[in-house]
Design an enzyme around this catalytic site. Structure first.
Site, PDB file in Angstrom:
ATOM      1  N   ASP A 200      51.276  32.301  30.909  1.00 22.30           N
ATOM      2  CA  ASP A 200      50.086  32.360  31.764  1.00 22.30           C
ATOM      3  C   ASP A 200      48.853  31.726  31.122  1.00 22.30           C
ATOM      4  OD1 ASP A 200      51.560  33.724  33.611  1.00 22.30           O
ATOM      5  OD2 ASP A 200      50.572  35.657  33.330  1.00 22.30           O
TER       6      ASP A 200
ATOM      7  N   PRO B 145      40.953  44.080  33.487  1.00 25.34           N
ATOM      8  CA  PRO B 145      41.762  45.256  33.137  1.00 25.34           C
ATOM      9  C   PRO B 145      42.862  44.891  32.128  1.00 25.34           C
ATOM     10  CG  PRO B 145      41.583  45.031  35.533  1.00 25.34           C
ATOM     11  CD  PRO B 145      40.920  43.829  34.941  1.00 25.34           C
TER      12      PRO B 145
ATOM     13  N   LYS C 227      43.370  36.249  36.846  1.00 29.53           N
ATOM     14  CA  LYS C 227      44.111  35.570  37.919  1.00 29.53           C
ATOM     15  C   LYS C 227      44.819  36.591  38.783  1.00 29.53           C
ATOM     16  CE  LYS C 227      48.351  36.454  36.111  1.00 29.53           C
ATOM     17  NZ  LYS C 227      49.329  37.339  36.672  1.00 29.53           N
TER      18      LYS C 227
ATOM     19  N   GLY D 233      44.988  39.126  28.536  1.00 31.76           N
ATOM     20  CA  GLY D 233      45.296  38.639  27.188  1.00 31.76           C
ATOM     21  C   GLY D 233      45.384  37.123  27.162  1.00 31.76           C
TER      22      GLY D 233
ATOM     23  N   ALA E  63      43.827  35.119  29.179  1.00 30.31           N
ATOM     24  CA  ALA E  63      42.455  34.622  29.319  1.00 30.31           C
ATOM     25  C   ALA E  63      41.764  34.601  27.959  1.00 30.31           C
ATOM     26  CB  ALA E  63      41.678  35.505  30.305  1.00 30.31           C
TER      27      ALA E  63
ATOM     28  N   MET F 268      46.715  40.917  35.400  1.00 32.47           N
ATOM     29  CA  MET F 268      45.695  39.913  35.735  1.00 32.47           C
ATOM     30  C   MET F 268      45.505  38.905  34.599  1.00 32.47           C
ATOM     31  SD  MET F 268      42.915  42.017  37.955  1.00 32.47           S
ATOM     32  CE  MET F 268      42.398  40.535  38.831  1.00 32.47           C
TER      33      MET F 268
END
Ligand code: ATP
Length: 298
Positions: A137, A95, A10, A103, A105, A100
């Site tokens: 997140d 990365p 993201k 973790g 995800a 982004m």
């Protein structure tokens, strides 16, 4: 038998951060946009919980109980009274510690993969609940697309996106710790009046219209001064991307990945080439948004 789930990275197109609360967390108005850089999480039966990881940053991923994918598998197993006897393999392309949500995800991917492998068929609401327990997140990694996160970022409202946006991401050497960036935010804003975080109407309307120029004008990240304070060289990366034709440049989340919005695919390719040649980042990747959330591939 195994199950593979693809999960997106993201970028925060708006990250409005309020003052530190008494519990240390910050209220946020966080507009998430899922982008087409993905990790793949494969779950296969095993004697006990086991984790492996491959990819350019694999050596930076902890393979112990602190790994968010392992914690996700345990959380689901605990709720359904099954043994977390699973081999999770993370094929990492997002990365690590790059701002982004890699973790997060992996956590969402592991949850969906284990749910399918074990046949627990948890209702979506319950999966989202487990995600929120794992991290602010994580729920967004499950749903993808675009969403407004409030509270700590975990209360999500899906947002309409009226077109495809072209992005370039410059990957920096080494990561930045999200808690360290928030501490620097607290230090930089100490004694100042930090406004309540609110979502920008101009930004939501730019997303809904698919208008890249309007979105570029509305992009904001309140963590950017803190990330730049900890990593001043990121200013050179931002300048290199702007100079190469990006409509806008910003630090992605807590950094150190930097994000560049381009008007079209050709410009995105040119910006990525210039960024790579500039020597101000490790590598630059082009992609599009919005991307779907956690998706079972096989
Ligand atoms: P965010 O944008 O959500 O703040 P991030 O993208 O900056 O996160 P991650 O890639 O999620 O950062 O990694 C942050 C830290 O979390 C890593 O340094 C690592 O120690 C730990 N971690 C735990 N599980 C994972 C995982 N599956 N993949 C990567 N890092 C993980």
């Amino acid at each position: 038998m195994s199950v593979t789930v693809r999960v997106p990275a993201k970028v925060n197109v708006q990250l409005a951060v309020g003052a530190a609360r008494p519990d240390g967390f910050h209220d946020l108005a966080n507009v998430f946009l899922a982008v087409g850089l993905y990790d793949e999480v494969t779950a296969a039966p095993a004697a006990s919980l086991r984790l492996t990881c491959a990819g350019p940053d694999a050596d930076q991923v902890p393979l112990d109980e602190s790994n968010l994918a392992a914690r996700a598998a345990r959380a689901l197993a605990g709720r359904y009274g099954v043994e977390p006897a699973v081999h999770l393999h993370l094929a990492k392309d997002i990365p690590v510690a790059g701002g982004m949500a890699g973790g997060s995800a992996d956590a969402a991917g592991a949850l969906v993969a284990c749910d399918a492998l074990w046949g627990t068929h948890a209702p979506r609401e319950e999966l989202l609940e487990i995600c929120a327990e794992l991290g602010s997140d994580v729920p967004f990694s499950l749903v993808g697309g675009a969403a407004l996160g409030t509270g700590r970022g975990e209360r999500l409202r899906p947002l309409e996106v009226g077109g495809t946006f072209h992005w370039v991401f410059a990957v920096a050497d080494g990561g930045l710790s999200t808690p360290a960036v928030y501490r620097e935010f607290d230090r930089l804003t100490e004694g100042t009046d930090v406004p309540e975080p609110v979502a920008s109407d101009a930004l939501l309307s730019a997303l809904a219209k698919g208008d890249a120029t309007a979105l570029a004008a509305a992009l904001t990240n309140d963590l950017q001064p803190a990330a730049l304070s900890l990593r001043p060289a990121l200013a050179d990366t931002l300048a290199a991307g702007r100079g190469a034709g990006a409509l806008a440049a910003l630090v992605s989340g807590s950094g150190p990945t930097t994000a560049f919005l381009a008007p079209d695919a050709e410009t995105a390719t040119r910006v990525a080439r210039s960024l790579t040649a500039s020597g101000t980042c490790r590598t630059a990747r082009t992609t599009t948004a919005p991307a779907p959330g956690a998706t079972v591939l096989s």
